[in-house]
Design an enzyme around this catalytic site. Structure first.
Site, PDB file in Angstrom:
ATOM      1  N   THR A 215     -10.381 -69.423 -52.979  1.00 26.67           N
ATOM      2  CA  THR A 215      -9.058 -69.747 -53.515  1.00 26.67           C
ATOM      3  C   THR A 215      -8.435 -68.443 -53.988  1.00 26.67           C
ATOM      4  O   THR A 215      -9.133 -67.577 -54.527  1.00 26.67           O
ATOM      5  CB  THR A 215      -9.203 -70.720 -54.704  1.00 26.67           C
ATOM      6  OG1 THR A 215      -9.588 -71.989 -54.205  1.00 26.67           O
ATOM      7  CG2 THR A 215      -7.908 -70.852 -55.496  1.00 26.67           C
ATOM      8  N   ARG A 243      -7.828 -85.367 -50.472  1.00 27.77           N
ATOM      9  CA  ARG A 243      -8.269 -84.854 -51.780  1.00 27.77           C
ATOM     10  C   ARG A 243      -7.360 -83.721 -52.245  1.00 27.77           C
ATOM     11  O   ARG A 243      -7.007 -82.840 -51.467  1.00 27.77           O
ATOM     12  CB  ARG A 243      -9.717 -84.374 -51.658  1.00 27.77           C
ATOM     13  CG  ARG A 243     -10.296 -83.754 -52.934  1.00 27.77           C
ATOM     14  CD  ARG A 243     -10.170 -82.257 -52.971  1.00 27.77           C
ATOM     15  NE  ARG A 243     -10.867 -81.654 -54.106  1.00 27.77           N
ATOM     16  CZ  ARG A 243     -10.749 -80.378 -54.458  1.00 27.77           C
ATOM     17  NH1 ARG A 243      -9.974 -79.574 -53.751  1.00 27.77           N
ATOM     18  NH2 ARG A 243     -11.401 -79.900 -55.498  1.00 27.77           N
ATOM     19  N   VAL A 244      -6.998 -83.732 -53.499  1.00 24.55           N
ATOM     20  CA  VAL A 244      -6.194 -82.657 -54.072  1.00 24.55           C
ATOM     21  C   VAL A 244      -6.973 -82.049 -55.235  1.00 24.55           C
ATOM     22  O   VAL A 244      -7.510 -82.776 -56.075  1.00 24.55           O
ATOM     23  CB  VAL A 244      -4.827 -83.188 -54.565  1.00 24.55           C
ATOM     24  CG1 VAL A 244      -4.040 -82.080 -55.259  1.00 24.55           C
ATOM     25  CG2 VAL A 244      -4.028 -83.764 -53.398  1.00 24.55           C
ATOM     26  N   ASP A 246      -7.310 -78.612 -58.195  1.00 25.73           N
ATOM     27  CA  ASP A 246      -6.584 -78.129 -59.378  1.00 25.73           C
ATOM     28  C   ASP A 246      -5.468 -77.143 -59.042  1.00 25.73           C
ATOM     29  O   ASP A 246      -4.536 -76.966 -59.836  1.00 25.73           O
ATOM     30  CB  ASP A 246      -7.559 -77.448 -60.340  1.00 25.73           C
ATOM     31  CG  ASP A 246      -8.262 -76.251 -59.685  1.00 25.73           C
ATOM     32  OD1 ASP A 246      -8.730 -76.396 -58.526  1.00 25.73           O
ATOM     33  OD2 ASP A 246      -8.326 -75.181 -60.309  1.00 25.73           O
ATOM     34  N   THR A 266     -10.151 -70.554 -60.301  1.00 23.47           N
ATOM     35  CA  THR A 266     -10.857 -70.767 -59.042  1.00 23.47           C
ATOM     36  C   THR A 266     -12.177 -71.430 -59.351  1.00 23.47           C
ATOM     37  O   THR A 266     -12.846 -71.060 -60.319  1.00 23.47           O
ATOM     38  CB  THR A 266     -11.097 -69.461 -58.281  1.00 23.47           C
ATOM     39  OG1 THR A 266     -11.922 -69.741 -57.138  1.00 23.47           O
ATOM     40  CG2 THR A 266     -11.768 -68.389 -59.125  1.00 23.47           C
ATOM     41  N   GLY A 267     -12.554 -72.414 -58.560  1.00 23.16           N
ATOM     42  CA  GLY A 267     -13.822 -73.096 -58.808  1.00 23.16           C
ATOM     43  C   GLY A 267     -13.695 -74.570 -58.509  1.00 23.16           C
ATOM     44  O   GLY A 267     -12.856 -74.985 -57.708  1.00 23.16           O
ATOM     45  N   THR A 268     -14.519 -75.352 -59.157  1.00 21.36           N
ATOM     46  CA  THR A 268     -14.566 -76.786 -58.911  1.00 21.36           C
ATOM     47  C   THR A 268     -13.297 -77.444 -59.443  1.00 21.36           C
ATOM     48  O   THR A 268     -13.142 -77.661 -60.643  1.00 21.36           O
ATOM     49  CB  THR A 268     -15.777 -77.396 -59.644  1.00 21.36           C
ATOM     50  OG1 THR A 268     -16.865 -76.482 -59.600  1.00 21.36           O
ATOM     51  CG2 THR A 268     -16.178 -78.714 -59.015  1.00 21.36           C
ATOM     52  N   GLY A 269     -12.404 -77.786 -58.526  1.00 22.80           N
ATOM     53  CA  GLY A 269     -11.087 -78.262 -58.940  1.00 22.80           C
ATOM     54  C   GLY A 269     -11.131 -79.479 -59.837  1.00 22.80           C
ATOM     55  O   GLY A 269     -10.351 -79.594 -60.792  1.00 22.80           O
TER      56      GLY A 269
HETATM   57  N1  GLY Z   1     -10.238 -74.735 -57.012  1.00 21.19           N
HETATM   58  C1  GLY Z   1      -9.799 -75.141 -55.762  1.00 21.19           C
HETATM   59  C2  GLY Z   1     -10.064 -76.544 -55.456  1.00 21.19           C
HETATM   60  O1  GLY Z   1     -10.947 -77.150 -56.077  1.00 21.19           O
HETATM   61  O2  GLY Z   1      -9.407 -77.086 -54.610  1.00 21.19           O
END
Ligand code: GLY
Length: 347
Positions: A215, A243-244, A246, A266-269
């Site tokens: 990201t 899926r959307v 963050d 950046t990371g687990t949205g």
């Molecule tokens: N951080 C990017 C996503 O989870 O889509």
């Protein structure tokens, strides 16, 4: 390989691996989101910073990285920071500087954004982006676009030319096309590395990758003291269709308030959304009086608390820059005097 052929081969592969996953009772919801270690405390990374960028998590191992790959990252970070710096140096606005920096990274297949976006479970690319102007808290975002070459330009269009802050799917693609944004077919986003990642994810029981490695984000402060932030992504490899994450959500993956801070995550949205991570940095500064370093650390601790991993880049209007993280991140910054520093090795 054509898109149709790719999707057909993917469908076959999905059938082959779905059966053992079902027999074992494995689901992405139960296996892909293990609790991660807490963030390590971090200090201020640099002072007198005017613009900073990131290209996701998973910094490179120096010994294992081919020199040409390291050189490609160095060149991309140099180009992105200088594109933003040129805007700032000529008296331009922070919001234009972050857009300029993001476009460079969207055009580079190294990053999981624009050209190098990852694939969803159907072997398609659905891209998210947002931009926020800290001078008036205005926001523009797109989610799930499939044919925009530079999603950050579509996000900017939403901010400047629509009464809305977030437009998703076909409506966003159509809005961009009608307004002259450059459009591409899905083949534009196809890269062998991302395709291999999808096939690998399909083979693993943990079918949704809990990590993403690219990201992109940018934050800047301009000569008027205004802050801006922008983030763009292809999301997670093998994510569900629709899926959307963050990145297009103001307050989660992107936030800017000229009184306090500009942030890109950046990371687990899913964890960044649950932690309201980017806004949390501003909340800690506004309501607890913390400096940017401690405020950003508190926000990333909140991401860890909900089992997420990743990093934030955060910048205040005095040019104080910090990168709290769980794991490692790839990032760079440029100072007021134009000096660029890059950090993309973990050792
Ligand atoms: N951080 C990017 C996503 O989870 O889509």
């Amino acid at each position: 390989m054509s898109s149709v052929a790719k999707r057909r081969s993917l469908a076959v592969l999905s059938c082959v691996i779905a059966v053992p996953a079902l027999v074992l009772g494995v689901s992405s919801a139960s296996s892909g989101w293990a609790q991660k270690p807490a963030a390590q405390p971090s200090g201020a990374e640099a002072h007198d910073v005017s613009l900073a960028v990131h290209c996701g998590t998973a910094a490179l191992d120096r010994a294992e990285t081919p020199p040409e790959l390291g050189a490609a990252y160095e060149a991309m970070f140099q180009e992105a920071t200088q594109a933003g710096y040129r805007v700032l140096h000529s008296g331009g606005r922070a919001v234009d500087a972050v857009q300029a920096a993001i476009v460079v990274m969207e055009d580079n297949p190294l990053c999981n954004a624009g050209r190098g976006a990852v694939f969803n479970e159907d072997g398609e690319n659905q891209l998210d982006a947002s931009i926020m102007d800290g001078s008036d808290l205005d926001v523009g975002a797109v989610a799930g676009v499939e044919n925009v070459k530079n999603p950050i330009k579509a996000a900017r269009l939403v901010m400047d030319k629509s009464p809305h802050v977030l437009i998703a799917g076909e409506g966003a693609d159509d809005f961009a096309a009608r307004n002259g944004i450059e459009m591409v077919t899905q083949d534009y986003y196809w890269t062998p590395e991302r395709w291999d990642s999808l096939l690998e994810a399909k083979k693993n029981a943990a079918s949704v990758s809990g990590e993403e490695h690219g990201t992109v984000g940018a934050i800047a402060v301009d000569s008027h003291g205004d802050l801006a932030a922008a983030t763009s992504t292809g999301g997670l490899t093998n994510k569900m269709v629709g899926r959307v994450g963050d990145s297009p959500i103001a307050g989660a993956g992107t936030y800017a308030d000229s009184q306090f801070v500009a942030v890109s995550g950046t990371g687990t949205g899913e964890a960044f959304i649950r932690a309201n991570a980017a806004r949390e940095v501003a909340v800690q500064m506004e309501h607890r009086g913390l400096d940017v370093t401690r405020a950003a650390q508190a926000a990333i601790d909140r991401v860890a608390r909900v089992g997420g991993e990743g990093a934030l880049i955060a910048l205040d209007h005095d040019g104080e820059f910090t990168v709290p993280r769980i794991g490692t991140a790839k990032y760079a910054w440029v100072t007021n005097s134009g000096d660029v520093e890059t950090r993309f090795y973990r050792n």
